[in-house]
Design an enzyme around this catalytic site. Structure first.
Site, PDB file in Angstrom:
ATOM      1  N   TYR A 132     -88.103  60.020 -38.858  1.00 32.26           N
ATOM      2  CA  TYR A 132     -86.527  59.572 -39.134  1.00 32.26           C
ATOM      3  C   TYR A 132     -85.952  60.149 -40.276  1.00 32.26           C
ATOM      4  O   TYR A 132     -86.764  60.382 -41.274  1.00 32.26           O
ATOM      5  CB  TYR A 132     -86.536  58.163 -39.449  1.00 32.26           C
ATOM      6  CG  TYR A 132     -86.610  57.305 -38.213  1.00 32.26           C
ATOM      7  CD1 TYR A 132     -85.593  57.467 -37.167  1.00 32.26           C
ATOM      8  CD2 TYR A 132     -87.597  56.152 -38.037  1.00 32.26           C
ATOM      9  CE1 TYR A 132     -85.693  56.612 -36.015  1.00 32.26           C
ATOM     10  CE2 TYR A 132     -87.555  55.424 -36.857  1.00 32.26           C
ATOM     11  CZ  TYR A 132     -86.602  55.612 -35.928  1.00 32.26           C
ATOM     12  OH  TYR A 132     -86.533  54.841 -34.794  1.00 32.26           O
ATOM     13  N   LYS A 143    -103.814  30.778 -51.630  1.00 36.76           N
ATOM     14  CA  LYS A 143    -102.312  30.550 -51.316  1.00 36.76           C
ATOM     15  C   LYS A 143    -101.954  31.633 -50.565  1.00 36.76           C
ATOM     16  O   LYS A 143    -102.668  32.743 -50.284  1.00 36.76           O
ATOM     17  CB  LYS A 143    -101.875  30.433 -52.994  1.00 36.76           C
ATOM     18  CG  LYS A 143    -101.728  31.726 -53.721  1.00 36.76           C
ATOM     19  CD  LYS A 143    -101.212  31.455 -55.045  1.00 36.76           C
ATOM     20  CE  LYS A 143    -101.502  32.926 -56.027  1.00 36.76           C
ATOM     21  NZ  LYS A 143    -101.073  32.583 -57.287  1.00 36.76           N
TER      22      LYS A 143
HETATM   23  C1  LIG Z   1    -102.262  32.920 -58.100  1.00 33.81           C
HETATM   24  C2  LIG Z   1    -102.829  32.291 -59.218  1.00 33.81           C
HETATM   25  C3  LIG Z   1    -104.004  32.613 -59.646  1.00 33.81           C
HETATM   26  C4  LIG Z   1    -104.928  33.666 -58.934  1.00 33.81           C
HETATM   27  O1  LIG Z   1    -104.563  34.745 -59.536  1.00 33.81           O
HETATM   28  P1  LIG Z   1    -105.481  36.229 -59.091  1.00 33.81           P
HETATM   29  O2  LIG Z   1    -104.931  37.323 -60.116  1.00 33.81           O
HETATM   30  O3  LIG Z   1    -105.138  36.471 -58.011  1.00 33.81           O
HETATM   31  O4  LIG Z   1    -106.837  35.873 -59.401  1.00 33.81           O
HETATM   32  C5  LIG Z   1    -104.461  31.906 -60.692  1.00 33.81           C
HETATM   33  N1  LIG Z   1    -103.799  31.131 -61.518  1.00 33.81           N
HETATM   34  C6  LIG Z   1    -102.527  30.715 -61.001  1.00 33.81           C
HETATM   35  C7  LIG Z   1    -101.652  29.718 -61.709  1.00 33.81           C
HETATM   36  C8  LIG Z   1    -101.944  31.373 -60.135  1.00 33.81           C
HETATM   37  O5  LIG Z   1    -100.837  31.116 -59.550  1.00 33.81           O
END
Ligand SMILES: *Cc1c(COP(=O)(O)O)cnc(C)c1O
Length: 360
Positions: A256, A35
Protein backbone atom coordinates in the site's frame (compact mmCIF):
# COMPACT_ATOMS: atom_id res chain seq x y z
CA UNK A 1 -6.82 -26.43 6.56
CA UNK A 2 -5.86 -23.39 8.50
CA UNK A 3 -4.22 -20.05 8.24
CA UNK A 4 -0.73 -20.68 9.61
CA UNK A 5 -0.87 -17.69 11.97
CA UNK A 6 -1.00 -18.33 15.70
CA UNK A 7 0.48 -17.49 19.07
CA UNK A 8 2.40 -20.18 20.90
CA UNK A 9 2.49 -19.72 24.69
CA UNK A 10 5.12 -21.66 26.59
CA UNK A 11 3.72 -22.22 30.09
CA UNK A 12 6.90 -23.98 31.24
CA UNK A 13 8.81 -20.79 30.41
CA UNK A 14 6.22 -18.79 32.38
CA UNK A 15 6.83 -20.90 35.49
CA UNK A 16 10.59 -20.72 34.93
CA UNK A 17 10.37 -16.91 34.84
CA UNK A 18 8.19 -16.78 37.94
CA UNK A 19 10.75 -18.84 39.80
CA UNK A 20 13.53 -16.59 38.51
CA UNK A 21 11.68 -13.55 39.87
CA UNK A 22 11.46 -15.28 43.26
CA UNK A 23 15.15 -16.16 43.14
CA UNK A 24 16.14 -12.53 42.45
CA UNK A 25 14.27 -11.44 45.59
CA UNK A 26 14.52 -14.41 47.95
CA UNK A 27 13.23 -12.54 51.01
CA UNK A 28 10.09 -11.24 49.34
CA UNK A 29 6.84 -12.91 48.42
CA UNK A 30 6.22 -12.51 44.70
CA UNK A 31 2.74 -12.06 43.30
CA UNK A 32 2.08 -12.79 39.64
CA UNK A 33 0.47 -9.94 37.69
CA UNK A 34 -1.92 -11.33 35.06
CA UNK A 35 -3.88 -8.19 34.14
CA UNK A 36 -4.82 -7.38 30.54
CA UNK A 37 -5.34 -11.03 29.62
CA UNK A 38 -1.96 -11.90 31.18
CA UNK A 39 -0.25 -9.31 28.99
CA UNK A 40 -1.94 -10.91 25.98
CA UNK A 41 -0.96 -14.51 26.80
CA UNK A 42 -4.38 -15.75 27.94
CA UNK A 43 -5.27 -14.91 31.54
CA UNK A 44 -6.95 -18.15 32.62
CA UNK A 45 -4.30 -20.47 31.24
CA UNK A 46 -1.46 -18.40 32.70
CA UNK A 47 -3.14 -17.95 36.09
CA UNK A 48 -3.96 -21.65 36.26
CA UNK A 49 -0.30 -22.50 35.69
CA UNK A 50 0.97 -19.82 38.09
CA UNK A 51 -1.35 -20.45 41.00
CA UNK A 52 0.48 -23.67 41.87
CA UNK A 53 3.51 -21.48 42.69
CA UNK A 54 2.43 -17.91 43.44
CA UNK A 55 0.87 -17.03 46.81
CA UNK A 56 -1.29 -14.37 45.14
CA UNK A 57 -2.18 -12.93 41.73
CA UNK A 58 -2.85 -9.34 40.66
CA UNK A 59 -5.14 -7.76 38.06
CA UNK A 60 -6.31 -4.26 37.20
CA UNK A 61 -10.03 -4.54 37.92
CA UNK A 62 -12.73 -6.68 39.48
CA UNK A 63 -14.00 -7.92 36.11
CA UNK A 64 -10.65 -9.61 35.53
CA UNK A 65 -10.62 -11.03 39.06
CA UNK A 66 -14.15 -12.45 38.73
CA UNK A 67 -13.23 -14.10 35.44
CA UNK A 68 -10.37 -15.81 37.27
CA UNK A 69 -12.69 -17.03 40.06
CA UNK A 70 -15.13 -18.38 37.46
CA UNK A 71 -12.24 -20.31 35.95
CA UNK A 72 -11.43 -21.92 39.29
CA UNK A 73 -8.54 -19.76 40.45
CA UNK A 74 -8.65 -19.83 44.26
CA UNK A 75 -5.61 -17.76 45.32
CA UNK A 76 -6.05 -14.21 46.68
CA UNK A 77 -6.17 -11.61 43.90
CA UNK A 78 -5.00 -8.02 44.38
CA UNK A 79 -6.98 -5.38 42.46
CA UNK A 80 -4.12 -3.04 41.56
CA UNK A 81 -6.37 0.01 41.18
CA UNK A 82 -8.83 -1.03 43.87
CA UNK A 83 -12.54 -0.46 43.37
CA UNK A 84 -14.12 1.73 40.72
CA UNK A 85 -17.59 1.73 42.34
CA UNK A 86 -18.68 1.29 45.96
CA UNK A 87 -20.59 -1.95 45.33
CA UNK A 88 -17.34 -3.71 44.50
CA UNK A 89 -16.18 -3.71 48.14
CA UNK A 90 -18.65 -6.37 49.31
CA UNK A 91 -17.85 -8.54 46.29
CA UNK A 92 -14.14 -8.19 46.99
CA UNK A 93 -14.57 -9.22 50.63
CA UNK A 94 -16.65 -12.25 49.70
CA UNK A 95 -14.28 -13.34 46.92
CA UNK A 96 -10.97 -12.80 48.75
CA UNK A 97 -9.89 -9.97 46.48
CA UNK A 98 -7.40 -7.59 48.08
CA UNK A 99 -8.10 -3.91 47.50
CA UNK A 100 -5.55 -1.27 46.67
CA UNK A 101 -6.89 1.95 48.21
CA UNK A 102 -5.58 5.09 46.68
CA UNK A 103 -8.20 7.85 46.98
CA UNK A 104 -10.65 9.19 49.60
CA UNK A 105 -13.69 7.89 47.76
CA UNK A 106 -12.39 4.34 47.92
CA UNK A 107 -11.78 4.74 51.67
CA UNK A 108 -15.37 5.88 52.18
CA UNK A 109 -16.68 2.95 50.15
CA UNK A 110 -14.78 0.53 52.38
CA UNK A 111 -15.86 2.19 55.63
CA UNK A 112 -19.52 2.21 54.53
CA UNK A 113 -19.72 -1.24 52.96
CA UNK A 114 -21.74 -4.17 54.28
CA UNK A 115 -19.21 -6.99 54.10
CA UNK A 116 -19.46 -10.67 55.04
CA UNK A 117 -15.90 -10.57 56.36
CA UNK A 118 -13.15 -7.94 56.62
CA UNK A 119 -11.41 -7.06 53.37
CA UNK A 120 -7.63 -6.91 52.94
CA UNK A 121 -6.49 -3.38 52.12
CA UNK A 122 -3.29 -2.23 50.45
CA UNK A 123 -2.67 1.47 51.04
CA UNK A 124 -1.14 3.05 47.96
CA UNK A 125 1.32 5.84 48.65
CA UNK A 126 2.25 8.34 45.95
CA UNK A 127 6.04 8.47 46.23
CA UNK A 128 6.58 10.56 43.11
CA UNK A 129 4.87 9.01 40.11
CA UNK A 130 1.85 11.26 40.67
CA UNK A 131 -0.69 9.01 39.03
CA UNK A 132 -2.34 7.18 41.94
CA UNK A 133 -1.97 7.14 45.71
CA UNK A 134 -2.07 9.19 48.89
CA UNK A 135 0.48 11.78 49.86
CA UNK A 136 1.96 11.42 53.38
CA UNK A 137 -0.58 13.80 54.98
CA UNK A 138 -3.47 11.85 53.50
CA UNK A 139 -1.98 8.61 54.81
CA UNK A 140 -1.92 10.16 58.30
CA UNK A 141 -5.57 11.13 57.90
CA UNK A 142 -7.02 7.93 56.40
CA UNK A 143 -4.91 5.16 57.91
CA UNK A 144 -6.45 5.49 61.43
CA UNK A 145 -9.96 5.32 59.94
CA UNK A 146 -9.13 2.14 58.04
CA UNK A 147 -7.36 0.65 61.05
CA UNK A 148 -10.38 1.30 63.25
CA UNK A 149 -12.91 -0.07 60.77
CA UNK A 150 -14.34 -3.54 61.37
CA UNK A 151 -14.56 -3.84 57.58
CA UNK A 152 -10.77 -3.85 57.23
CA UNK A 153 -8.66 -6.94 57.92
CA UNK A 154 -5.55 -6.62 60.08
CA UNK A 155 -3.12 -7.63 57.34
CA UNK A 156 -2.83 -4.22 55.68
CA UNK A 157 0.08 -3.58 53.29
CA UNK A 158 1.69 -0.29 52.27
CA UNK A 159 2.46 -0.06 48.55
CA UNK A 160 3.91 2.30 45.99
CA UNK A 161 4.79 2.20 42.29
CA UNK A 162 7.84 3.42 40.38
CA UNK A 163 7.91 5.80 37.45
CA UNK A 164 11.32 4.96 36.00
CA UNK A 165 12.63 1.71 37.47
CA UNK A 166 13.41 0.47 33.94
CA UNK A 167 16.04 3.21 33.62
CA UNK A 168 18.91 1.59 35.45
CA UNK A 169 20.91 4.80 35.89
CA UNK A 170 17.99 7.04 36.85
CA UNK A 171 18.30 7.95 40.52
CA UNK A 172 14.59 8.79 40.78
CA UNK A 173 13.85 5.21 41.83
CA UNK A 174 16.13 5.64 44.84
CA UNK A 175 14.35 8.88 45.74
CA UNK A 176 10.99 7.14 45.49
CA UNK A 177 12.20 4.34 47.78
CA UNK A 178 13.31 6.92 50.37
CA UNK A 179 10.12 8.95 50.06
CA UNK A 180 7.97 5.85 50.43
CA UNK A 181 9.91 4.31 53.31
CA UNK A 182 9.82 7.59 55.25
CA UNK A 183 6.04 7.32 55.24
CA UNK A 184 5.65 3.55 55.45
CA UNK A 185 8.04 2.91 58.33
CA UNK A 186 5.83 4.86 60.73
CA UNK A 187 3.27 2.10 60.35
CA UNK A 188 4.22 -1.44 61.17
CA UNK A 189 2.90 -3.13 58.08
CA UNK A 190 4.48 -5.11 55.26
CA UNK A 191 5.54 -3.07 52.23
CA UNK A 192 5.32 -3.60 48.46
CA UNK A 193 7.29 -1.50 46.00
CA UNK A 194 8.79 -3.50 43.17
CA UNK A 195 7.46 -4.16 39.68
CA UNK A 196 9.55 -6.28 37.28
CA UNK A 197 12.14 -3.59 36.62
CA UNK A 198 12.71 -3.01 40.33
CA UNK A 199 12.86 -6.74 41.05
CA UNK A 200 15.57 -6.98 38.40
CA UNK A 201 17.59 -3.80 38.87
CA UNK A 202 16.82 -2.27 42.29
CA UNK A 203 17.40 -4.72 45.17
CA UNK A 204 16.86 -1.89 47.67
CA UNK A 205 13.26 -1.80 46.45
CA UNK A 206 12.57 -5.43 47.27
CA UNK A 207 9.87 -5.35 49.93
CA UNK A 208 7.75 -7.94 51.67
CA UNK A 209 5.67 -8.32 48.50
CA UNK A 210 6.92 -7.82 44.95
CA UNK A 211 4.60 -7.48 41.96
CA UNK A 212 6.06 -9.22 38.91
CA UNK A 213 4.37 -8.63 35.56
CA UNK A 214 6.31 -8.17 32.34
CA UNK A 215 9.30 -10.27 33.38
CA UNK A 216 7.06 -13.31 33.90
CA UNK A 217 6.46 -13.28 30.18
CA UNK A 218 10.17 -13.65 29.59
CA UNK A 219 11.55 -10.31 28.49
CA UNK A 220 13.46 -7.58 30.26
CA UNK A 221 11.89 -4.17 30.82
CA UNK A 222 15.32 -2.68 31.51
CA UNK A 223 17.02 -0.14 29.26
CA UNK A 224 20.39 -1.94 29.42
CA UNK A 225 21.67 -5.51 29.30
CA UNK A 226 21.64 -6.86 32.83
CA UNK A 227 22.54 -10.21 34.40
CA UNK A 228 19.11 -10.27 36.02
CA UNK A 229 17.59 -11.11 32.64
CA UNK A 230 19.82 -14.17 32.10
CA UNK A 231 17.24 -16.53 33.58
CA UNK A 232 14.28 -15.30 31.53
CA UNK A 233 12.78 -17.35 28.70
CA UNK A 234 10.33 -15.78 26.23
CA UNK A 235 6.81 -17.12 26.75
CA UNK A 236 5.07 -15.74 23.67
CA UNK A 237 6.00 -16.87 20.17
CA UNK A 238 4.20 -15.28 17.25
CA UNK A 239 4.16 -17.59 14.24
CA UNK A 240 2.90 -17.49 10.69
CA UNK A 241 4.00 -18.74 7.30
CA UNK A 242 4.85 -17.69 3.77
CA UNK A 243 1.73 -17.61 1.58
CA UNK A 244 3.23 -16.15 -1.64
CA UNK A 245 6.66 -15.53 -3.20
CA UNK A 246 7.55 -13.31 -6.20
CA UNK A 247 10.50 -11.68 -7.93
CA UNK A 248 10.43 -7.96 -8.64
CA UNK A 249 12.74 -5.67 -10.59
CA UNK A 250 14.75 -2.64 -9.57
CA UNK A 251 12.45 0.34 -8.99
CA UNK A 252 9.27 -1.68 -8.47
CA UNK A 253 7.30 -1.00 -5.31
CA UNK A 254 5.71 -3.24 -2.68
CA UNK A 255 2.45 -2.79 -0.80
CA UNK A 256 0.00 0.00 0.00
CA UNK A 257 1.11 3.49 -0.87
CA UNK A 258 4.11 2.09 -2.75
CA UNK A 259 6.20 3.05 0.26
CA UNK A 260 9.15 0.77 -0.49
CA UNK A 261 10.97 0.39 -3.81
CA UNK A 262 13.49 -2.28 -4.77
CA UNK A 263 17.07 -1.04 -5.12
CA UNK A 264 18.04 -4.40 -6.68
CA UNK A 265 16.20 -7.34 -8.24
CA UNK A 266 14.43 -8.69 -5.16
CA UNK A 267 12.52 -11.71 -3.90
CA UNK A 268 9.46 -10.71 -1.88
CA UNK A 269 7.67 -13.16 0.40
CA UNK A 270 4.19 -12.45 1.75
CA UNK A 271 3.39 -13.53 5.32
CA UNK A 272 -0.09 -14.08 6.78
CA UNK A 273 0.19 -11.68 9.72
CA UNK A 274 -1.07 -8.11 9.89
CA UNK A 275 -2.40 -5.42 12.16
CA UNK A 276 -5.71 -7.29 12.24
CA UNK A 277 -3.80 -9.86 14.31
CA UNK A 278 -2.23 -7.18 16.48
CA UNK A 279 1.06 -6.99 14.64
CA UNK A 280 1.99 -3.29 14.82
CA UNK A 281 1.13 -1.26 11.72
CA UNK A 282 3.91 1.10 12.77
CA UNK A 283 6.55 -1.58 12.17
CA UNK A 284 8.73 0.18 9.62
CA UNK A 285 10.54 -1.27 6.63
CA UNK A 286 13.60 -2.92 8.18
CA UNK A 287 11.73 -4.57 11.07
CA UNK A 288 13.24 -8.06 11.52
CA UNK A 289 11.37 -11.36 11.14
CA UNK A 290 12.70 -14.93 11.08
CA UNK A 291 11.99 -16.90 7.90
CA UNK A 292 13.04 -20.52 8.33
CA UNK A 293 14.99 -19.32 11.33
CA UNK A 294 16.95 -16.78 9.26
CA UNK A 295 16.70 -13.05 9.69
CA UNK A 296 14.90 -11.07 7.00
CA UNK A 297 13.22 -7.67 7.03
CA UNK A 298 9.79 -6.23 6.41
CA UNK A 299 9.50 -4.07 3.29
CA UNK A 300 6.50 -1.86 2.61
CA UNK A 301 3.57 -1.17 4.89
CA UNK A 302 2.04 -3.66 7.26
CA UNK A 303 -1.50 -4.34 6.07
CA UNK A 304 -4.48 -5.79 7.95
CA UNK A 305 -3.84 -9.44 7.15
CA UNK A 306 -0.35 -9.56 5.66
CA UNK A 307 3.20 -8.26 5.69
CA UNK A 308 5.81 -8.40 2.95
CA UNK A 309 9.39 -9.45 3.57
CA UNK A 310 12.57 -9.11 1.51
CA UNK A 311 14.00 -12.65 1.31
CA UNK A 312 16.47 -11.96 -1.51
CA UNK A 313 19.46 -12.90 0.63
CA UNK A 314 17.98 -16.11 2.05
CA UNK A 315 18.31 -19.60 0.68
CA UNK A 316 15.29 -20.57 -1.35
CA UNK A 317 12.05 -19.43 0.30
CA UNK A 318 8.86 -21.34 -0.45
CA UNK A 319 5.16 -21.12 0.21
CA UNK A 320 4.52 -22.80 3.55
CA UNK A 321 7.86 -21.90 5.12
CA UNK A 322 7.52 -20.95 8.80
CA UNK A 323 7.91 -17.34 9.90
CA UNK A 324 8.51 -16.21 13.47
CA UNK A 325 7.53 -12.61 14.19
CA UNK A 326 8.93 -12.73 17.72
CA UNK A 327 9.96 -15.39 20.19
CA UNK A 328 13.21 -17.26 20.82
CA UNK A 329 15.83 -15.77 18.49
CA UNK A 330 13.92 -12.54 17.92
CA UNK A 331 13.23 -10.45 20.98
CA UNK A 332 9.87 -8.68 21.13
CA UNK A 333 11.63 -5.58 22.47
CA UNK A 334 13.63 -5.36 19.23
CA UNK A 335 10.46 -5.51 17.14
CA UNK A 336 8.84 -2.94 19.45
CA UNK A 337 11.77 -0.61 18.92
CA UNK A 338 11.21 -0.71 15.16
CA UNK A 339 7.53 0.10 15.75
CA UNK A 340 8.21 2.99 18.15
CA UNK A 341 6.68 1.23 21.14
CA UNK A 342 7.49 -1.26 23.92
CA UNK A 343 7.15 -5.02 24.29
CA UNK A 344 4.34 -4.54 26.82
CA UNK A 345 2.13 -2.94 24.17
CA UNK A 346 2.90 -5.46 21.45
CA UNK A 347 1.96 -8.34 23.75
CA UNK A 348 -1.29 -6.83 24.94
CA UNK A 349 -2.61 -5.78 21.57
CA UNK A 350 -2.67 -9.22 19.93
CA UNK A 351 -6.26 -9.63 18.71
CA UNK A 352 -8.90 -12.33 19.16
CA UNK A 353 -8.38 -13.51 15.58
CA UNK A 354 -5.07 -15.12 16.44
CA UNK A 355 -5.51 -18.58 17.98
CA UNK A 356 -3.41 -19.36 21.04
CA UNK A 357 -1.71 -22.75 21.41
CA UNK A 358 -0.24 -23.67 24.77
CA UNK A 359 2.77 -25.86 25.44
CA UNK A 360 3.69 -27.12 28.89
C1 LIG B 1 1.09 -3.61 36.06
C2 LIG B 1 1.58 -3.31 37.42
C3 LIG B 1 2.69 -4.00 37.92
C4 LIG B 1 3.53 -4.95 37.08
O1 LIG B 1 4.43 -4.16 36.35
P1 LIG B 1 5.52 -4.84 35.38
O2 LIG B 1 6.35 -3.70 34.90
O3 LIG B 1 4.74 -5.46 34.26
O4 LIG B 1 6.24 -5.83 36.19
C5 LIG B 1 3.05 -3.77 39.24
N1 LIG B 1 2.38 -2.89 40.01
C6 LIG B 1 1.32 -2.20 39.54
C7 LIG B 1 0.63 -1.23 40.45
C8 LIG B 1 0.90 -2.37 38.23
O5 LIG B 1 -0.13 -1.65 37.78
Amino acid sequence: MARPSHMLVDLAALINNYQWACQLAPHAQTMAVVKANAYGHGMVACATALQAYAPALAVACIEEALALREAGIHKPILLLEGTFTADEVAVAAAQDFWLMVENPKQVQAILNAQVCKPVTVWIKVDSGMHRLGFNPQQVQAYYPQLLASPNVAEDMVFATHFASADETSNNFTRLQVQQFMTTAKRFKHPVSLANSAAIMAWPEAHGDWNRAGFMLYGNSPLDTDHASSDGLLPVMQLWSGIISVRQIDVGESVGYGQQWRAQRPSVIATVAMGYGDGYPRNAASGTPVLVNGQRAHIVGRVSMDMITVDVTDLNETQIGDPVCLWGPGLNINEVAHHAGTIGYELMTRITQRLPIRYTH
